[in-house]
Design a protein around this motif. Structure first.
Motif, PDB file in Angstrom:
ATOM      1  N   ASP A 103      40.210  58.058  60.611  1.00  0.00           N
ATOM      2  CA  ASP A 103      39.157  57.229  61.213  1.00  0.00           C
ATOM      3  C   ASP A 103      39.685  55.971  61.888  1.00  0.00           C
ATOM      4  N   SER A 104      40.973  55.825  61.913  1.00  0.00           N
ATOM      5  CA  SER A 104      41.550  54.596  62.465  1.00  0.00           C
ATOM      6  C   SER A 104      41.456  54.581  63.989  1.00  0.00           C
ATOM      7  N   PRO A 105      41.186  53.401  64.579  1.00  0.00           N
ATOM      8  CA  PRO A 105      41.143  53.313  66.051  1.00  0.00           C
ATOM      9  C   PRO A 105      42.507  53.551  66.689  1.00  0.00           C
ATOM     10  N   THR A 106      43.560  53.479  65.893  1.00  0.00           N
ATOM     11  CA  THR A 106      44.905  53.701  66.438  1.00  0.00           C
ATOM     12  C   THR A 106      45.513  54.998  65.887  1.00  0.00           C
ATOM     13  N   PHE A 107      44.686  55.830  65.316  1.00  0.00           N
ATOM     14  CA  PHE A 107      45.164  57.050  64.633  1.00  0.00           C
ATOM     15  C   PHE A 107      46.142  56.685  63.510  1.00  0.00           C
ATOM     16  N   GLY A 108      45.868  55.573  62.889  1.00  0.00           N
ATOM     17  CA  GLY A 108      46.718  55.134  61.783  1.00  0.00           C
ATOM     18  C   GLY A 108      48.052  54.608  62.270  1.00  0.00           C
ATOM     19  N   LEU A 109      49.002  54.645  61.365  1.00  0.00           N
ATOM     20  CA  LEU A 109      50.352  54.189  61.681  1.00  0.00           C
ATOM     21  C   LEU A 109      51.313  55.330  61.372  1.00  0.00           C
ATOM     22  N   PRO A 110      52.393  55.436  62.152  1.00  0.00           N
ATOM     23  CA  PRO A 110      53.359  56.503  61.827  1.00  0.00           C
ATOM     24  C   PRO A 110      54.006  56.243  60.479  1.00  0.00           C
ATOM     25  N   LYS A 111      54.299  57.290  59.762  1.00  0.00           N
ATOM     26  CA  LYS A 111      54.882  57.097  58.423  1.00  0.00           C
ATOM     27  C   LYS A 111      56.218  56.357  58.518  1.00  0.00           C
ATOM     28  N   PRO A 112      56.430  55.444  57.573  1.00  0.00           N
ATOM     29  CA  PRO A 112      57.644  54.612  57.659  1.00  0.00           C
ATOM     30  C   PRO A 112      58.889  55.276  57.085  1.00  0.00           C
ATOM     31  N   ASP A 113      60.033  54.791  57.552  1.00  0.00           N
ATOM     32  CA  ASP A 113      61.319  55.147  56.939  1.00  0.00           C
ATOM     33  C   ASP A 113      61.767  54.049  55.981  1.00  0.00           C
ATOM     34  N   LEU A 114      61.169  52.874  56.158  1.00  0.00           N
ATOM     35  CA  LEU A 114      61.519  51.728  55.306  1.00  0.00           C
ATOM     36  C   LEU A 114      60.308  50.798  55.251  1.00  0.00           C
ATOM     37  N   LEU A 115      60.073  50.233  54.077  1.00  0.00           N
ATOM     38  CA  LEU A 115      59.015  49.231  53.898  1.00  0.00           C
ATOM     39  C   LEU A 115      59.679  47.892  53.625  1.00  0.00           C
ATOM     40  N   VAL A 116      59.220  46.839  54.329  1.00  0.00           N
ATOM     41  CA  VAL A 116      59.774  45.510  54.082  1.00  0.00           C
ATOM     42  C   VAL A 116      58.619  44.546  53.808  1.00  0.00           C
ATOM     43  N   SER A 117      58.531  44.103  52.583  1.00  0.00           N
ATOM     44  CA  SER A 117      57.477  43.141  52.237  1.00  0.00           C
ATOM     45  C   SER A 117      58.130  41.801  51.939  1.00  0.00           C
ATOM     46  N   ASN A 118      57.298  40.800  51.831  1.00  0.00           N
ATOM     47  CA  ASN A 118      57.786  39.526  51.298  1.00  0.00           C
ATOM     48  C   ASN A 118      56.704  38.941  50.420  1.00  0.00           C
ATOM     49  N   ASN A 119      57.098  37.946  49.634  1.00  0.00           N
ATOM     50  CA  ASN A 119      56.171  37.466  48.621  1.00  0.00           C
ATOM     51  C   ASN A 119      55.732  36.036  48.837  1.00  0.00           C
ATOM     52  N   ASN A 120      56.010  35.457  50.009  1.00  0.00           N
ATOM     53  CA  ASN A 120      55.572  34.066  50.147  1.00  0.00           C
ATOM     54  C   ASN A 120      54.152  33.961  50.680  1.00  0.00           C
ATOM     55  N   ASN A 121      53.756  34.856  51.563  1.00  0.00           N
ATOM     56  CA  ASN A 121      52.334  34.869  51.906  1.00  0.00           C
ATOM     57  C   ASN A 121      51.543  35.292  50.680  1.00  0.00           C
ATOM     58  N   CYS A 122      51.967  36.397  50.096  1.00  0.00           N
ATOM     59  CA  CYS A 122      51.386  36.774  48.807  1.00  0.00           C
ATOM     60  C   CYS A 122      52.275  37.824  48.153  1.00  0.00           C
ATOM     61  N   SER A 123      52.383  37.729  46.844  1.00  0.00           N
ATOM     62  CA  SER A 123      53.229  38.702  46.157  1.00  0.00           C
ATOM     63  C   SER A 123      52.514  40.042  46.002  1.00  0.00           C
ATOM     64  N   LEU A 124      51.196  40.039  46.177  1.00  0.00           N
ATOM     65  CA  LEU A 124      50.517  41.334  46.056  1.00  0.00           C
ATOM     66  C   LEU A 124      50.878  42.272  47.201  1.00  0.00           C
ATOM     67  N   LEU A 125      51.382  41.684  48.311  1.00  0.00           N
ATOM     68  CA  LEU A 125      51.844  42.539  49.407  1.00  0.00           C
ATOM     69  C   LEU A 125      52.958  43.464  48.931  1.00  0.00           C
ATOM     70  N   THR A 126      53.762  42.915  48.053  1.00  0.00           N
ATOM     71  CA  THR A 126      54.850  43.711  47.496  1.00  0.00           C
ATOM     72  C   THR A 126      54.290  44.839  46.637  1.00  0.00           C
ATOM     73  N   LYS A 127      53.244  44.509  45.878  1.00  0.00           N
ATOM     74  CA  LYS A 127      52.617  45.545  45.053  1.00  0.00           C
ATOM     75  C   LYS A 127      51.948  46.605  45.937  1.00  0.00           C
ATOM     76  N   TRP A 128      51.328  46.141  47.007  1.00  0.00           N
ATOM     77  CA  TRP A 128      50.667  47.035  47.965  1.00  0.00           C
ATOM     78  C   TRP A 128      51.709  47.979  48.576  1.00  0.00           C
ATOM     79  N   PHE A 129      52.814  47.437  49.059  1.00  0.00           N
ATOM     80  CA  PHE A 129      53.838  48.294  49.665  1.00  0.00           C
ATOM     81  C   PHE A 129      54.466  49.229  48.629  1.00  0.00           C
TER      82      PHE A 129
END
Lengths: 417, 377
Positions: A103-129
């Protein structure tokens, strides 16, 4: 704020975002190494490689919310056990991943080969990734960026640079590509050029009436997230600033009878952009600036542009890793807010208490008191959720906003403003 | 400190923790430490009493002060901590320590500092950044070393004291004994020779006590263990930040459920890894933080966590896992669906309970669900 026809910058935005997502899908399908990043991971790094592309799930989630499908996508995540109390960006993204972006307007996102999060905006981003890391068995690199109660310290700066170099090494290993520092430097230059134009655009709000609204900045910030390190960033923001300049010359203002100049603190209420701006316009109120978009290209304690001498891109990127509001402590946020209230001659502040973003919201009750008591500027706290419309009540919000405007009016009548 | 918490409010606070603290505060300077895993050995070795500020429900009258500063969608731990630190009880604290445990907690020190300053209280604020990088990708040891050294300097400066390697060694030895006793007690609970309720009471009370006193309480607890056969047949593991409230634990044990292991931050995640005594705080904390039992809040332990919990369940022979959700704790909530799926695929039943600062009125509903769960496993 009157409804306006799509401007040249508006059309340009649609074009570059559409092309950006199409390129992303095509390149990833063609074998490019695809990285998913959190918004303040320095995307310019990936331009240092021949064939690495990046996607920004937060930006994609904001787009889905803006298109009115945020709540439906959140429900997909809730249906597989993710709590409604979790960040709505995360729920949209996880929901989107359940059916391959159907249902995404961009047909979603292509599957990643690598995930890069950081925890200064929020550490839950790391949990999400981590959710994707576990589900798809994709490597996850965590950038650990110390929170700033004071301006960034040398020890933290060194630690960040070390991690940027470690990340580059990991991408080299996983992608089999070599990092080219000149390409990286050029990409940082393009971002820097872009952010300078962005600041020129935001500074137009100093004019009374303002030729821009915070809603313009919310909509147009997307390329800074998805097109970093590219010349198109500067082209777009330059076009945007030129348009605003022309509006001043033509006396063509979004709120012609601008009576109340407001400032917004928190992430944009993506599902409300149109309706909120329209309703505020009818009240002759203009949110002329927002901390969310003012902090891009800055460092702690100020919304002023952080100047780069175009020498060392590692130094600059590490120094600006704390841009955005969430990585800053309350006193630094207050210092930046205080200055912008003066610069933009703000009459009142709306603190949007955002259930989906605790790091942005948790200090707001104290900030509200500081702004009201120390600066004498009326401020209110309203309840929002940046991407889940089910957690927003328009009438409750506007009861408070109208009370704010009445307070401003009353203070004017008493000669306080 | 003599006039601390006088009058009506003092009478209202029935918690033994507060009573203990009032007593201790007369003798030692108290460092109120934010949860979850502060460097308590270091504070103790420098003559201070570190008190880890969780499990505060019984120590606060209400959340009025917290609600003036923090939204109600913060977790109960943060709200109770805020209430404790910014009201009369906060007067017991001679310093406050925080680290980057989570997004909510990292924003509280400045709120406390401002509130205390406005109230005329000048409480030193210590903090450190705990590196959260994956050690297989980055090396944070130099950074952590610097953080520990800086913290030592700040403590020395604030309290006019001097760090001693010998005292640190002695203290790390005492904490080693304390953690060992916690593990022993846990095994007795697993065998059904101690109740989980009494175990939780003693372990959690230790967060407000000098380690020597805590050791004595643990020894007494162990001595009180039954020697006869356990009647609790059903084996469960409990997971979460805090154990469930005592009435829920009682219901669980009344329904013949034996807690054969726990994956709780304030319990086993805190003591399961027990570093050897050391006189070098840098080496000690480098080892402790790198090898601590995986926790949802230690971002770099994510990969290890799944295996650690599954091994715990498998080795203990548990038939079910009860997840105790601390409402609004994203660190835990992002993991529940995944862990539930993993467990269910192994035919382990799961129950999810959610606790918040305000919901003690709904305790009956939790008890009913626990009872129903007991019938399912």
């Amino acid at each position: 704020m009157s409804t306006r026809e799509k401007t040249s910058a508006g059309k340009h935005l649609t074009n570059i975002l559409t092309k950006g997502y199409m390129d992303l899908h095509q390149k990833a399908a063609g074998g490019s190494f695809c990285v998913w990043i959190a918004i303040n991971v320095p995307a310019e790094i990936f331009a240092g490689f021949e064939n690495v592309v990046y996607a920004v799930p937060e930006s994609h989630s904001a787009m889905c919310a803006g298109k009115g499908i945020g709540a439906a996508m959140c429900e997909k995540a809730e249906n597989i056990g993710y709590s409604m109390d979790l960040c709505s960006y995360a729920r949209i993204d996880i929901g989107n991943a359940t059916d391959g972006g159907k249902d995404s307007p961009t047909f979603g996102l292509p599957k990643p080969d690598l995930l890069v999060s950081n925890n200064n905006n929020c550490s839950l981003l790391t949990k999400w990734f981590d959710v994707h890391h576990r589900e798809w068995n994709v490597p996850h690199f965590i950038m650990d960026i110390p929170f700033c109660y004071e301006p960034q310290k040398a020890k933290d700066h060194t630690y960040i640079i070390q991690q940027i170099r470690d990340l580059i090494g990991l991408v080299e290993t996983l992608s089999g590509q070599s990092f080219d520092v000149d390409r990286y430097t050029e990409a940082v230059h393009f971002s820097w050029e872009g952010i300078r134009q962005w600041k020129r655009f935001l500074d137009m709000a100093r004019h009374t009436p303002s030729p821009i609204t915070a809603f313009d900045s919310f909509v147009h910030m997307a390329p800074f997230l998805t097109q970093r390190g590219k010349p198109v960033l500067s082209q777009h923001f330059s076009l945007l600033a030129d348009e605003a300049e022309k509006r001043i010359a033509d006396s063509d203002f979004p709120v012609p009878n601008e009576t109340y100049r407001l400032f917004w603190d928190n992430i944009a209420p993506w599902h409300q952009l149109r309706s909120m701006s329209k309703r505020l316009g009818q009240l002759n109120a203009n949110i002329v600036g927002a901390s969310y978009t003012s902090c891009m290209g800055t460092v702690e304690g100020s919304f002023g542009l952080y100047e780069w001498d175009e020498k060392d891109p590692f130094d600059y990127v590490a120094r600006t890793m704390n841009a955005y509001m969430c990585p800053h402590g309350m006193e630094l946020r207050h210092a930046a807010m205080k200055q912008v209230i003066e610069d933009l001659t703000i009459d009142g502040v709306i603190f949007a208490s955002n259930r989906s973003c605790k790091p942005y919201s948790i200090t707001q009750m104290d900030q509200q008191k500081q702004i009201s008591e120390q600066l004498g500027v009326p401020a209110i706290l309203i309840e929002v959720d940046h991407a889940d419309v089910r957690k927003y009540n328009e009438e409750n919000a506007f009861v408070r906003i109208e009370a704010l405007l009445e307070t401003i009016e009353s203070r004017r009548n008493k000669g306080h403003i | 400190m003599e006039n601390l918490l006088s009058g009506e409010k003092r009478q209202m606070l029935t918690s033994t923790m507060v009573a203990e603290l009032i007593q201790q505060a007369k003798e030692k300077q108290v460092v109120g430490c934010f949860p979850l895993y502060p460097p308590v050995e270091l504070f103790s070795s420098m003559g201070l009493l570190p008190v880890v500020l969780w499990n505060l429900k019984g120590s606060i009258v209400n959340l009025e002060t917290s609600d003036k500063h923090i939204q109600q969608y913060a977790c109960g731990i943060a709200r109770e901590l805020a209430q404790f630190a910014m009201s009369d009880t906060g007067e017991m604290l001679d310093a406050i320590f925080s680290y980057n445990a989570c997004d909510t907690l990292r924003n509280l020190p400045e709120i406390f500092d401002r509130s205390n300053t406005l109230a005329g209280r000048n409480i030193p604020m210590f903090r450190m950044h705990l590196p959260q990088v994956d050690r297989s990708q980055c090396n944070p040891e130099e950074y952590l070393e610097n953080e520990v050294v800086l913290l030592i300097h700040k403590i020395e400066e604030a309290f006019n004291t001097k760090f001693s390697k010998e005292l640190f060694y002695q203290m790390s030895k005492k904490y080693f004994i304390m953690r060992k006793l916690c593990c022993e007690s846990e095994k007795l609970v697993a065998k059904g020779l101690l109740t989980f309720e009494s175990f939780c009471r003693v372990v959690l009370s230790g967060y407000a006590l000098p380690v020597e006193t805590h050791i004595n309480h643990l020894k007494t607890l162990i001595d009180s263990a039954k020697t006869d056969q356990c009647s609790m047949e059903k084996k469960v593991v409990i997971s979460g930040i805090m154990p469930p409230p005592p009435p829920v634990i009682q219901a669980l044990e009344n329904k013949n459920m034996r807690v054969v292991a726990n994956d709780i931050a304030s319990l086993s995640r805190s003591y399961a890894y027990n570093p050897e005594p050391n006189d070098d705080p840098i080496a000690f904390y480098s080892d402790l933080y790198a090898r601590r039992f995986p926790c949802t809040t230690l971002l770099y332990t994510s990969d290890a966590r799944k295996d650690a919990v599954l091994d715990m369940v498998s080795e203990s022979g548990a038939q079910g896992v009860i997840f105790c959700g601390e409402k609004f704790c994203e660190h835990e909530y992002f993991e529940f669906p995944y862990m539930k799926k993993q467990l269910n695929e192994r035919n382990i039943s799961t129950l999810f309970l959610e606790f918040s600062a305000d919901d003690m009125d709904h305790i009956e509903a939790h008890i009913t669900r626990v009872e129903a769960f007991s019938e399912m496993i």
